[in-house]
Design a protein around this motif. Structure first.
Motif, PDB file in Angstrom:
ATOM      1  N   GLU A  52       0.781  -1.004  -0.013  1.00  0.00           N
ATOM      2  CA  GLU A  52       0.030   0.022  -0.156  1.00  0.00           C
ATOM      3  C   GLU A  52       1.042   1.157   0.115  1.00  0.00           C
ATOM      4  N   LEU A  53       1.960   1.247   0.920  1.00  0.00           N
ATOM      5  CA  LEU A  53       2.871   2.240   0.911  1.00  0.00           C
ATOM      6  C   LEU A  53       3.445   2.643  -0.632  1.00  0.00           C
ATOM      7  N   GLN A  82       2.540   1.994  -3.381  1.00  0.00           N
ATOM      8  CA  GLN A  82       1.498   2.508  -4.354  1.00  0.00           C
ATOM      9  C   GLN A  82       1.391   4.163  -3.930  1.00  0.00           C
ATOM     10  N   GLN A  83       1.203   4.123  -2.693  1.00  0.00           N
ATOM     11  CA  GLN A  83       1.259   5.717  -2.416  1.00  0.00           C
ATOM     12  C   GLN A  83       2.254   6.486  -2.787  1.00  0.00           C
ATOM     13  N   ILE A  84       3.451   5.868  -2.709  1.00  0.00           N
ATOM     14  CA  ILE A  84       4.737   6.640  -2.930  1.00  0.00           C
ATOM     15  C   ILE A  84       4.868   6.744  -4.706  1.00  0.00           C
ATOM     16  N   GLU A 138       2.307   7.371  -6.476  1.00  0.00           N
ATOM     17  CA  GLU A 138       1.265   8.300  -6.751  1.00  0.00           C
ATOM     18  C   GLU A 138       1.881   9.641  -6.364  1.00  0.00           C
ATOM     19  N   GLN A 139       2.428   9.580  -5.276  1.00  0.00           N
ATOM     20  CA  GLN A 139       3.055  10.966  -4.858  1.00  0.00           C
ATOM     21  C   GLN A 139       4.189  11.313  -5.423  1.00  0.00           C
ATOM     22  N   LEU A 177       6.555   9.070   3.372  1.00  0.00           N
ATOM     23  CA  LEU A 177       6.206   8.229   2.867  1.00  0.00           C
ATOM     24  C   LEU A 177       7.044   6.892   2.871  1.00  0.00           C
ATOM     25  N   GLU A 225      -1.417  15.419   7.263  1.00  0.00           N
ATOM     26  CA  GLU A 225      -2.432  15.780   5.924  1.00  0.00           C
ATOM     27  C   GLU A 225      -2.649  17.238   6.615  1.00  0.00           C
ATOM     28  N   LYS A 282      -0.972   0.580   8.665  1.00  0.00           N
ATOM     29  CA  LYS A 282      -2.311   0.814   8.461  1.00  0.00           C
ATOM     30  C   LYS A 282      -2.587   1.170   9.824  1.00  0.00           C
ATOM     31  N   SER A 326      -4.516   4.606  10.342  1.00  0.00           N
ATOM     32  CA  SER A 326      -5.833   4.880   9.758  1.00  0.00           C
ATOM     33  C   SER A 326      -6.709   4.040  10.609  1.00  0.00           C
ATOM     34  N   LYS A 354     -10.683   0.508   5.009  1.00  0.00           N
ATOM     35  CA  LYS A 354      -9.164   0.398   5.243  1.00  0.00           C
ATOM     36  C   LYS A 354      -8.568  -0.810   4.846  1.00  0.00           C
TER      37      LYS A 354
END
Lengths: 551, 551
Positions: free
Chosen positions: A6-7, A9-11, A13-14, A41, B119, B240, B243, B267
């Protein structure tokens, strides 16, 4: 999907967002923020993959600059203690005169501030355009006050406000010129009979400065209409009035010859006009100056001069009743910079440092002596002795009024006449702080320290502190299970805590406590203090604190 | 060169500057400012050429928007009076516990603020880049405090700070969510023995909220290490945790089924893991919960859980000594948002509005009841009952420390452990203000009004007021030469001024004044008040004010 995936993927995108932002030449600060998020991240991923959280490789290696922004500073607890005493003294005087307080936001719409400060508007701090309205940090408290009065259609209010203002000036910390500093304003708004609130402002100034014990001072006064009349009858062209007025204002530091030279050489005034101005603006004195002015027929032909002199005659009558005449100097060279003054103007200046104000010395003031002939004036130097200033400003609220009549007529609806005074609290603060030894300032209000002799006795100390708190007695104890005896005693010394409640196992067994004066040995008490029953502890301490307060 | 010619030349130059600025696509705000200066010059020329200064043709016809920036507001005198009472009550409690105060600038270097708010850092207000450092308005008081402690290498301090903070959030004025609002923080920094300062923070919270009389409240407590252990033993992936933690935090408003749904559906948690979390986080109670936790062997296998439970055992011991156990609810669902907490966390919530806190009601609280099943949570709604919160944050100062050891070790030099509490003063202010009738609030401290009966007597009124001021008696009179009698009486009513000093020509001739209670008729006094010699006036008034204060 695992956490690491998940991280990742976030990286991804970021990274895309960040690259696009850099490519399009986006906002610098935003890029920095996004870069920071990306780093964060990556760091999380490193830890999720088993990296050591205490190993900060992912963090930027550049250390954070540990400072406050240029021209600003923190105030520590001892400074705050002195500052709070000063504010309380001032507020007490303000409230004695019936003033209330209001609060306005630290930033205003930019257009509210614009057009009030002339060239100095370049010193206004703007907020970044992050979408929405254009805003700026307040430059003073007067314009927000006028906006507040106009906005709420207030017809009369006597208000004070002590708050920070912001000027993007070149800071000179040693001279006390900061970019963030306190102003302390007292203003009376409302249509009243002439000079009654004006005279009260001077009474307030004298009361505040006397009670603060800042040293000998004199309150210079003048009237904008008289000054205007002087420039008019001397033949100063309308467009030059402002710059000539600012030259005149320098007479508190420069000799007349220098000021005249500036008027003629730099400002393009004819020598004849300059000399005529000199005849008037070099005058200073007390009430007797009124008669002198009234005898000057050319000046008194001006309607403005007549109005100004009539105001000043009333002022002197009221100042006598308020017993402030001895502090006042009628000084025709006082001009003050701000455009918005329309009547009396005044400025309190220190006349001799470190001299107690037993009696004001309105003549022979050091502030009036010539310091140097340098034409390049540092503005902070000119006003070095100035500790308060203000005047009447009858048009400012009208500027913000939505009513048409306010803009057309002096007496129109919405045009609320105002008079006020602003104290230079930062300078006053420096003077008072310099006089006191930092080491001697008690920054807390703690009255009792609960001390264990030799043993832990934590729970007993807590129980005693809790009982004292519940009886409104400011109390501390050492947050240690096994407190060092000497360190407990040292804390009392360092923090100027006057009373100790000492307990040991003997005291606990006998149901008593020892009360000891930690700072001065009271008469008739042994060096170990006195022993009282635990049940009598609160009453005994209250009695002692009461006695101390009455001293 | 005449004044008009000089102005013409200035206008020409300014026009060139302005055109160039517009051509080059310069800063919008700067263009506006320059346009304003140009207009001002043109207006001056118009007047110099004989135009009427009162005829504002030269001014922009667009009226100034008479408002404060979005999300900000002015506070009038009655609001300030209530606010000042609240602050004084809070400060008195803080100082009773030995706290000192410090002051930090309203803006900080941007890099100081970055990386602390996740954020929410998008809500930070930036200052415009006008040359120099990048600065931002402070977002809270905790980060500036940590910066101050690190920068000054302070090893221990107990400080409070009441000041405004700034968040570029969508304002909801009716809910009290503003862009500029006060925070009120109390923090204890220093390496002390476990849970002693932590328990004192709860004591301070209970003292403040009880003395402010905000209504019945409960202080929920939990421990970050226990929460971490719960997520660990339940099998929540590291990435996780944050969150999931924020989902758990919603249990004060949502039923477990909704929170579980969020964990699983949104989540991506497995149902099994979610159920395991549920076994723990739904637990709440008092001290007895400690034994329950200690009996849960899987949880207690975690070192973090052992440390957290040991802390909480100490906490309950100390909370009993401080007599605050009745206010405390050990609530495993309390998570709190901020990343930097490392130990105990707590939050005070109102349990029932408009109920006086005679006894806390730690069970059956409305705050724990489900309000609705709506998944779209308005964050302000969730925390509507929250009036104070805080916890232990041992790593924040170290983040700013320049010492390497601070970053490597918990106990390193420069890494000063902290625990603190922040009061939601804006919400407390709303509660207390709503309870009082605005009309009944006295915003000034005036005690005496000097009233003329029928005549002017201005100078006599001034002399009396001056004498009363000099004797520290807050006094006002009407700023009119010929004051209307009824309006003087009305002013006393409207401003809740308790005492009148009435004079007429008879009183002046006889050397007396009349002292009259304007609000309540005192026993044994006629409706006209009592007549005393002028020389006895001050003593007589002081006696009455003293009596009034003792009531």
């Amino acid at each position: 999907m695992s956490g690491a995936e998940e991280l990742k993927q976030q990286i991804e995108e970021q990274t895309k967002v960040f690259a696009e932002l850099k490519r399009s030449g986006g906002d610098k600060a935003l890029i920095k923020e996004q870069a920071f998020l990306l780093n964060e991240l990556k760091e999380k991923l490193r830890i999720a993959n088993g990296g050591d959280p205490n190993d900060k490789k992912g963090e930027s290696s550049k250390p954070i600059a540990l400072k406050t922004p240029k021209g600003t500073k923190d105030y520590g607890s001892k400074e705050m203690s002195v500052r709070s005493d000063i504010f309380n003294t001032i507020i007490k005087v303000f409230e004695k005169h019936g003033a209330v307080t209001i609060d306005t936001p630290v930033f205003e719409l930019k257009e509210i501030l614009m057009g009030n400060y002339g060239e100095d508007s370049k010193l206004i701090y703007d907020l970044k355009d992050q979408g929405g309205e254009e805003c700026s940090l307040r430059y003073d408290l007067t314009v927000p006050f006028a906006r507040h009065v106009a906005m709420n259609k207030i017809s009369n209010i006597k208000r004070y406000q002590i708050a920070k203002v912001y000027r993007r000036d070149q800071p000179a910390m040693t001279k006390g010129r900061m970019r963030e500093f306190y102003q302390c304003d007292y203003d009376i708004a409302g249509a009243y009979d002439p000079m009654i609130p004006d005279a009260e402002c001077i009474k307030v100034a004298v009361d505040v400065l006397t009670q603060l014990d800042v040293g000998a001072f004199v309150v210079k006064i003048n009237h904008r209409k008289i000054l205007d009349a002087i420039f008019e009858v001397s033949g100063v062209p309308e467009a030059k009035v402002r710059s000539i007025s600012s030259a005149v204002d320098k007479l508190d530091k420069l000799p007349w010859s220098d000021v005249k030279k500036e008027m003629v050489d730099d400002k393009g005034l004819s020598e004849q006009v300059a000399d005529k101005i000199g005849e008037y603006v070099l005058l200073k004195g007390g009430e007797e100056l009124l008669a002198k002015l009234q005898s000057m027929s050319e000046l008194m032909a001006s309607k403005k001069a007549q109005e100004g002199v009539a105001d000043m005659a009333l002022f002197f009558k009221y100042a006598r009743i308020y017993k402030v005449l001895d502090y006042v100097s009628f000084d025709m060279s006082l001009a003050r910079g701000l455009d918005y003054y329309t009547g009396i103007i005044y400025e309190a200046v220190l006349v001799e440092e470190n001299v107690r104000p037993t009696q004001a010395q309105p003549t022979a003031t050091k502030a009036n002596e010539v310091k140097d002939g340098n034409q390049e004036i540092d503005e902070t130097q000119i006003r070095v002795g100035s500790i308060a200033g203000g005047g009447r400003y009858d048009g400012l609220v009208g500027r913000f009024s939505t009513s048409k009549r306010a803009k057309d007529k002096d007496s129109g609806k919405g045009n609320v006449p105002c008079v006020g005074i602003s104290f230079g609290v930062e300078r006053i603060f420096s003077i008072i702080l310099n006089r006191r030894q930092a080491a001697e300032i008690k920054s807390n209000r703690t009255m009792v320290y609960v001390i264990s002799i030799g043993d832990s006795l934590l729970e007993e100390r807590m129980a005693i502190a809790s009982e004292l708190w519940d009886n409104d007695i400011p109390t501390e104890f050492m947050y240690k299970v096994k407190p060092n005896f000497k360190r407990q005693m040292d804390n009392c010394d360092n923090e100027f805590i006057p009373w100790g409640v000492l307990i040991g196992s003997d005291e606990i067994n006998q149901g008593v406590v020892r009360i000891k004066n930690m700072l001065v040995k009271a008469e008739g008490e042994s060096k170990d203090g006195i022993t009282v029953k635990r049940a009598d502890m609160v009453a005994e301490l209250k009695k002692r604190l009461q006695m101390q307060m009455q001293k």
